[in-house]
Design a protein around this motif. Structure first.
Motif, PDB file in Angstrom:
ATOM      1  N   ASN A 282       0.862  -1.176   0.000  1.00  0.00           N
ATOM      2  CA  ASN A 282       0.000   0.000   0.000  1.00  0.00           C
ATOM      3  C   ASN A 282       0.892   1.216   0.000  1.00  0.00           C
ATOM      4  O   ASN A 282       1.690   1.402   0.908  1.00  0.00           O
ATOM      5  N   ILE A 283       0.791   2.042  -1.029  1.00  0.00           N
ATOM      6  CA  ILE A 283       1.638   3.221  -1.090  1.00  0.00           C
ATOM      7  C   ILE A 283       0.752   4.453  -0.990  1.00  0.00           C
ATOM      8  O   ILE A 283      -0.272   4.528  -1.648  1.00  0.00           O
TER       9      ILE A 283
ATOM     10  N   TYR B   4      -3.347   6.103  -1.917  1.00  0.00           N
ATOM     11  CA  TYR B   4      -3.842   6.366  -3.249  1.00  0.00           C
ATOM     12  C   TYR B   4      -3.550   5.227  -4.209  1.00  0.00           C
ATOM     13  O   TYR B   4      -4.236   5.044  -5.185  1.00  0.00           O
ATOM     14  N   ILE B   5      -2.474   4.494  -3.948  1.00  0.00           N
ATOM     15  CA  ILE B   5      -2.041   3.520  -4.947  1.00  0.00           C
ATOM     16  C   ILE B   5      -2.377   2.099  -4.510  1.00  0.00           C
ATOM     17  O   ILE B   5      -1.848   1.594  -3.528  1.00  0.00           O
ATOM     18  N   HIS B   6      -3.296   1.480  -5.227  1.00  0.00           N
ATOM     19  CA  HIS B   6      -3.593   0.067  -5.025  1.00  0.00           C
ATOM     20  C   HIS B   6      -3.142  -0.656  -6.284  1.00  0.00           C
ATOM     21  O   HIS B   6      -3.426  -0.191  -7.387  1.00  0.00           O
ATOM     22  N   LEU B   7      -2.441  -1.756  -6.123  1.00  0.00           N
ATOM     23  CA  LEU B   7      -1.919  -2.449  -7.302  1.00  0.00           C
ATOM     24  C   LEU B   7      -2.837  -3.612  -7.668  1.00  0.00           C
ATOM     25  O   LEU B   7      -3.088  -4.492  -6.854  1.00  0.00           O
ATOM     26  N   PHE B   8      -3.341  -3.595  -8.893  1.00  0.00           N
ATOM     27  CA  PHE B   8      -4.256  -4.640  -9.346  1.00  0.00           C
ATOM     28  C   PHE B   8      -3.648  -5.362 -10.533  1.00  0.00           C
ATOM     29  O   PHE B   8      -3.280  -4.723 -11.512  1.00  0.00           O
ATOM     30  N   ILE B   9      -3.571  -6.699 -10.461  1.00  0.00           N
ATOM     31  CA  ILE B   9      -3.122  -7.445 -11.630  1.00  0.00           C
ATOM     32  C   ILE B   9      -4.224  -8.380 -12.116  1.00  0.00           C
ATOM     33  O   ILE B   9      -4.255  -8.760 -13.283  1.00  0.00           O
TER      34      ILE B   9
END
Lengths: 269, 172
Positions: B27-28, B35-40
């Protein structure tokens, strides 16, 4: 009938889209007031096991930091214990009853979310270790939340940073009581309500638990007041509070089991 | 069960495990906001072969979303946004169709249609997915600016990860 089948085969995509989307939205809306969503929880056994494996690995890689944390916790608790007035008393009867009022169960958070409206933490111990619904959860720095569900091996916690969380707190040294409510999405801040406008408070005042509920004992650290506003025509302040506990980092927690809970609730009924 | 189906199932496990075991932990953000959620995991739906029946695609999207939801403790949230994305895929594909048409047997990747094509295809769909996800998560117009900020930042980083995955692992 034939027309119906033709219709279905022609529009199957939009139909299934509508059905599944409605189902998703139904699930989202009902997440907060439903009691039978057990199979979707991370306390659900299979998902819980997978999360626990990952958590164990992460734990192992973090042993150094954890040792430091535990040392700090121990030091803090010893300091508190030796300084407490109960420790110095010779009357063993009083001493015993005070010690046994609260049972502290050490545990860890094995899964958590901090970025949603309705955040949740999962503890890696459950009813076997004595954790039950309605018990308070604290870390060495301050309060964390309240247990909402528990099965044999896991417990689900509503942290302070959940929109349905309500905690009774008081301003330290001044005695005003208010209720802590969270507004999304900042996990380092929360708001304090129901402080009347004649109250003499300033920014920087410390908030502690009031001890009114059976969840937390009196005097645990919660946060400090960072901003005070008074709406025109309102009788109550709008107060911003910065939490002392960094809930993004908290990992080792303690569950408080208040032995006299039943008796207290009985007279309050 | 031909080899193609087995490959798709393998890819499903790889992508979902990357999502829930690695990316979920990252979580950044700054100043208390993430603000930054990483979705793959949207990539799994992007790579489903073109000939797949539409209702099957949407059903697969729902199941994938629910499994991710179980790990995130957010019933319906990921499922809803992925179903929306799967539904929109047909229209984006139609819009981007090359002159000679599609070879219906292939998965749409960099290696079959080229980098430019894949960038447009994936970014439009991933952006729609994230926008739907964050709007449903907030569920109110009160947080519009936060929803937009989260969508834009998460989109940039998720897109990088998705393109990297396709470029490195080369799924056929």
């Amino acid at each position: 009938m034939r027309n119906l089948l033709l219709f279905l085969s022609k529009y199957n995509a939009i139909l299934i889209f509508a059905v599944l989307e409605t189902m998703s939205i139904y699930l989202i809306i009902n997440y907060n007031n439903k009691q039978n969503e057990i199979f979707l929880y991370s306390s659900n056994l299979l998902i819980g096991k997978i999360n626990k494996k990952r958590f164990d690995l992460e734990n192992y890689l973090n042993l150094n930091n954890k040792n430091e944390d535990l040392k700090r916790d121990n030091a803090y608790i010893f300091q508190k214990y030796f300084n407490s007035r109960y420790f110095k008393t010779d009357n063993s009867e009083i001493n015993d009853s005070l010690v046994s009022d609260y049972k502290i169960i050490p545990t860890s958070i094995c899964n958590k979310s901090i970025t949603h409206r309705n955040n949740r933490f999962t503890l890696d111990k459950g009813t076997i270790e004595g954790i039950d619904v309605g018990m308070g959860v604290i870390s060495s720095r301050g309060i964390v939340g309240v247990v909402r569900k528990a099965n044999e091996e896991f417990a689900s916690v509503i942290p302070l940073i959940n929109t349905i969380s309500r905690t009774s707190v008081m301003v330290k040294g001044k005695g005003y009581f208010g209720i802590l409510k969270w507004k999304p999405y900042d996990y380092k801040k929360t708001t304090l309500e129901e402080i009347p406008k004649h109250a003499n408070i300033i920014t920087g005042d410390t908030l502690i638990t009031s001890g009114f509920s059976t969840i937390f004992p009196k005097g645990l650290m919660v946060g400090t007041i960072t901003d005070i506003e008074l709406d025109r025509g309102s009788n109550y302040y709008n107060i911003s509070v910065s939490l002392i506990n960094d809930l993004a980092l908290v990992q080792d927690v303690y569950v408080i089991d208040y032995k006299k809970k039943g008796l207290k609730l009985e007279v309050e009924e | 069960m031909n080899t193609n189906t087995i490959n798709i199932i393998k890819r499903f496990f790889i992508i979902v495990l990357i999502q829930v075991l690695i990316l979920k932990q990252i979580n950044i953000g700054w100043g208390g906001f993430n603000y930054i959620h990483l979705f793959i995991y949207p990539l799994f739906i992007l790579l489903i072969p073109l000939k797949t029946k539409r209702f099957l695609l949407i059903l697969v999207a729902f199941i994938t979303g629910i499994i991710v939801d179980m790990f995130y403790d957010t019933p319906g949230l990921h499922a809803g946004s992925l179903v929306f994305m799967a539904y929109m895929r047909r229209y984006i594909l139609k819009f981007l169709e090359p002159v000679e048409g599609y070879n219906v047997d292939t998965s749409p990747t960099i290696w079959t249609f080229g980098l430019d094509w894949f960038l447009i295809y994936s970014s439009v769909l991933v952006f729609l997915n994230l926008l739907w996800y964050f709007s449903m998560e907030a569920f109110s117009f009160q947080y519009t600016s936060i929803v937009l900020l989260r969508t834009i930042f998460s989109f940039i980083f998720s897109e990088v990860i998705i393109v990297l995955y396709v470029a490195i692992l080369n799924p056929k």
